[in-house]
Structure formats: structure tokens, C-alpha cells
Design a protein around this motif. Structure first.
Motif, short mmCIF file in Angstrom:
data_model
loop_
_atom_site.label_atom_id
_atom_site.label_comp_id
_atom_site.label_asym_id
_atom_site.label_seq_id
_atom_site.Cartn_x
_atom_site.Cartn_y
_atom_site.Cartn_z
N ASP A 151 0.32 16.39 -2.32
CA ASP A 151 0.18 14.96 -2.04
C ASP A 151 0.06 14.21 -3.36
O ASP A 151 -0.76 14.56 -4.21
CB ASP A 151 -1.08 14.74 -1.19
N ALA A 153 -0.66 10.95 -3.55
CA ALA A 153 -1.48 9.74 -3.40
C ALA A 153 -2.55 9.70 -4.48
O ALA A 153 -3.28 10.67 -4.69
CB ALA A 153 -2.13 9.72 -2.02
N ALA A 417 -8.56 8.58 -1.27
CA ALA A 417 -7.42 7.93 -1.91
C ALA A 417 -7.73 6.47 -2.18
O ALA A 417 -8.49 5.82 -1.45
CB ALA A 417 -6.17 8.05 -1.02
#
Length: 494
Positions: A151, A153, A417
Motif C-alpha cells: 500500500d 498510502a 493514513a
């Protein structure tokens, strides 16, 4: 040669003293790391590579002449941009102070330079230290060097000392200064897998540190190990007659006193910290910590801190009230930003300057603080909060009759995040639920990396001690550190 940026304070100090490498080589290595990472991580507001090199040359010259070296000789560090640094811009990450260059040095930073440290730059933070994710800086978000597997993010490095935590975790500096008002050293340390300690209120001078909430603000060190935190805290701490809240006590030899044995010690586990719906990874980490301290020889006892449930609302009355008072000085008259519309009067200038200079979170807290201090609500809110603060401090006093230190999680979750909580201030404020009580009581408290959650992100454990007992906190932290064996670091993507 060993990658010098992988070394901590103790190893750099001993390597420079032994001549294994020079202080200039260390400074050059970290300067290069900062320059390479800055575009991606935005951990610094200002970089000062020449300052780091100048301090390093001074150390190398002293060593060559056989002169005694300071306890941080050859160690380049990051300075949170809340500490006034003579001749170097100090902004508190706010537009209202953009371009402000102090003519003086904060006591803490001067103590560090006196010990031989050099400055790599001024680290980014939440504006005026108000925030838990480093999303309120006027100079852009700090990006954590950690990522969830698979990921991309961007994750929060914690706050407000997010620039400090990100820079240390990314090996941009071996250590950095932080400030902790309600958890701003401990929570970012937990989010990025490093160590950080908030000492007893008054242990480090607040002179020359941009004020948020004066009865809560306290400077402290952040580094990759407990030993490095002890070394740096020794250099930072000390009585300062320029700070009326400074403790007039000698600075203990914390590094020399480090001892991971918990034999004969009692560790308190507060039952009120077992929150409903607690993150299972955080609960597991806490149980691991209990087992580790038991293995180190400690006796585990359950304690009660009954007023814990009121700590967060109490904090979010007292801290904004003090911020409202402290930030009134930013008016466009003497220094910093001045917004003067055509034909405007004095009151118009005040309003325009503050509207342009303060960010949304700072404005929100100023309004909360001004409201709770207003004539009709002072007794209902501020006076009441001060009474509850006294009860919270008394809870700790009673608990420490039955234990030597307290063990708890540092934060309720691992890093989230960027953007996940920024639309909900209350969800963001809940990040401080475990860290605020110790701040209200003025107690020393430390976060130590304890492992990774199921997403591969760091979790921290918090040790809280009696007032003035930083040694007990550091020793318990060392016992945890040795048993956790935390060696994880973020995979380099920047």
C-alpha cells in the motif's frame, strides 16, 4: 566503512572519540541523507548542513588537540522548529511566524550545542504543536517513512513531533528534540518505532520554546534506543533561572544508572486503560509488555486511576485555554506576519493577520480556549477542569503507593493514513487518550517500541513513573527494549 547513518548517539560518540571516523564524516553522511529524503518525507522546514559541519569541525579540532569532548561530541541532531535557534528561522510550523529569525538561543538547544551536538536543521511539526498527525503544519504534511505492505498510502508519523519521529525512523538523524504537551513525543515515537521520553515537568527549560500550553509543555529527547534517550536527556536537562517553572535540582547521571533488572520492583497495570473495543494488536502488545517486565523480575499489580475517563476533556479545556492566552501575542505588531488591508485600523490588522497566519486547528483551539475563559463560563469549565486535574494527579500519587512504575499502551492504534481522521477532530483527539493523564500530572513517561501489528506497523508501550524518577522509567524502558528485540525499520522507498 559502516553506514554511519545506521549508528545511534552512543556509537557515533564512541566512534568519533576513538578516531574510527571523524565528526565531519558523520555530519556529511547525515546531511546527504536529509537532502535525499526531504522531497519525499518533508521532515524538515529548514535544513542547516553548514551548521552541522561547523559543529563537527569544532569537535574534530578539539579531539586532535587532546581536549575533553562533550557527551554529544560529533552527534548531529534534528531540532524541532519550536525551539528558538539564533540566526535560523523559527516558525512553530505557522505562517504567522514565517521569516522570524531569533536573536537568541533556547536554553535546551544551547545545552545541546555546549555538549558538542550539531544541527542538521529545523524539523517540521503540527502548527504550534497542535495535532496528532502532522497534518496541521503550514509547510506541508510530514510523511512517515513506514508504509503498509502493498500500500503506498502516506501514513501519519504522529504529532506534534512528527518531523522528529519521521527523521529518526528514516535514519536522517540519530536523535532529535521533541516537545510533549499531551503526548507529542510519545505518540509519534510509537507510530514510527523509536523511543522518546517526556521528563518530569520542569526538568528541561521552556525558555526559548514557542509556548502552546505553559503548564503542560515539556521538552524531551527522541532517539532509536533507551540509552540514546538517556544520553540526550542528560545534555538537555538542568535548572534555568530564566524559566520560573524550572526544577532547581541536579541532573542525575541517567546513562550511568541504566539497569534493565526489575527485581524488587512493582509494575502497576491501570484497569481503566482497558478500553472497550480496544485494538486487539494493542492489547496483545500490552500483554507482551507485562510478560517481559515479569521476566525482568518485576511483580505485576493491578491499580486504579479512577479519574482517567475525565483526562481527555480536562486536557482539551486547559490546553486550549492556555493556548488562547499564549497566542494572543501574535498580532502583527512586533514580529512575524502582518496583514494590513488598505485603510484598516488596528483591530482590522489584528483580525486580518490572525486570519491569514493561523491554521484551522490553531483557530479552533483558540476559540475553544477563549470560550472556556470567558466571563460566563470560566467557573463552569476552566475552574472545574483544574479541580479534575488535581484529582487525576492524586490518582497517580495513590497508585504509586502500590507500584514503582506504570505500564500502558502509548497510543490506541498504530499509524493511520493521512486524511483518515482529519475531518473529525474528536477522533483525532482520541489519539491522546493514554498519554494525556501523565501530562496533566506532570509525570515522566516514555514510549518504547514493542513490536509490529498485523499490518507490519510499529506499536509502542508506555512507562509512567513518579515525579523526578526518570531513572526508573528509563530502566523499565530498557527492560522492555531488551526483551522486545525490536529491530524493524521502514523499507526505503524515498
Amino acid at each position: 566503512m559502516t553506514d554511519l547513518t545506521e549508528l545511534g548517539i552512543a556509537d557515533i560518540r564512541s566512534g568519533v572519540a576513538a578516531g574510527t571516523f571523524t565528526a565531519v564524516e558523520v555530519a556529511e553522511a547525515f546531511n546527504a541523507a536529509v537532502a535525499a529524503a526531504q522531497p519525499a518525507l518533508n521532515a524538515f522546514i529548514v535544513t542547516t548542513p553548514e551548521a552541522a559541519l561547523a559543529a563537527a569541525r569544532k569537535v574534530d579540532t578539539a579531539r586532535a588537540a587532546g581536549q575533553p569532548l562533550g557527551k554529544l561530541a560529533g552527534v548531529p541532531i534534528g531540532m524541532k522548529d519550536l525551539f528558538a535557534t539564533k540566526g535560523v528561522q523559527t516558525t512553530a510550523a505557522s505562517r504567522i511566524l514565517e521569516g522570524f529569525t531569533p536573536e537568541y538561543e533556547s536554553t535546551v538547544s544551547q545545552n545541546l550545542w555546549n555538549a558538542g551536538a550539531g544541527m542538521l536543521g529545523k524539523l517540521n511539526l503540527d502548527q504550534f504543536a497542535m495535532g496528532s498527525s502532522n497534518e496541521t503544519s503550514a509547510f506541508g504534511n510530514v510523511i512517515s517513512p513506514w508504509r503498509r505492505p502493498g500500500d503506498t498510502a502516506p501514513l501519519a508519523p504522529g504529532g506534534s513531533s512528527g518531523g522528529s519521529s519521521a527523521a529518526i525512523a528514516a535514519r536522517l538523524c540519530p536523535a532529535a528534540t521533541g516537545t510533549d504537551t499531551g503526548g507529542s513525543i510519545r505518540q509519534p515515537a510509537a507510530f514510527t518505532g523509536i523511543a522518546g521520553i517526556k521528563p518530569t515537568y520542569g526538568r528541561c527549560s521552556r525558555w526559548g520554546v514557542v509556548a502552546f500550553a505553559s503548564s503542560l509543555d515539556q521538552a524531551g529527547p527522541m532517539a532509536r534506543s533507551v540509552q540514546d534517550c538517556a544520553i540526550m536527556l542528560e545534555a538537555m536537562a538542568g535548572f534555568d533561572p530564566k524559566d520560573s517553572t524550572s526544577l532547581n535540582l541536579p541532573v542525575p547521571a541517567w546513562e550511568a544508572g541504566l539497569n534493565p533488572s526489575m527485581a524488587g520492583k512493582k509494575v502497576g497495570i491501570p484497569r481503566e486503560y482497558r478500553l472497550d473495543g480496544m485494538d486487539p494488536d494493542v492489547a496483545r502488545s500490552w500483554d507482551d509488555g507485562i510478560a517481559w517486565l515479569k521476566d525482568a523480575g518485576a511483580e505485576i499489580v493491578e491499580i486504579s486511576l479512577p479519574h482517567t475517563r475525565y483526562a481527555l476533556p480536562t486536557y482539551y479545556i486547559i490546553a486550549p485555554a492556555e493556548a488562547s492566552s499564549n497566542l494572543a501575542r501574535y498580532d502583527g505588531v512586533r514580529y512575524g506576519l502582518r496583514d494590513l488591508p488598505d485603510g484598516a485600523g488596528l483591530q482590522d490588522m489584528y483580525a486580518a493577520t490572525r486570519a491569514a497566519g493561523f491554521g484551522p486547528e490553531v483557530k479552533r483551539r483558540i476559540m475553544i480556549g477563549t470560550y472556556v475563559l470567558s466571563a460566563g463560563f470560566y467557573d463552569a469549565y476552566y475552574t472545574q477542569a483544574q479541580k479534575v486535574r488535581t484529582l487525576i494527579a492524586r490518582d497517580f500519587e495513590l497508585a504509586f503507593q502500590h507500584c514503582d512504575v506504570i505500564l500502558a499502551p502509548t497510543a490506541p492504534t498504530a499509524a493511520f493514513a493521512l486524511g483518515e481522521k482529519s475531518d473529525d477532530p474528536l477522533a483525532m483527539y482520541l489519539n491522546d487518550v493514554f498519554s494525556v493523564p501523565a501530562s496533566l500530572a506532570g509525570l515522566p513517561a516514555m514510549s518504547v517500541p514493542a513490536g509490529l501489528d498485523r499490518q507490519g506497523l510499529p506499536l509502542g508501550l508506555q512507562v509512567i513513573g513518579r515525579a523526578f524518577d526518570e531513572q526508573g522509567v528509563l530502566n523499565a524502558g530498557l527492560a522492555l527494549e531488551q526483551r522486545a528485540g525490536f529491530t524493524a525499520k521502514p523499507a526505503k522507498w524515498w
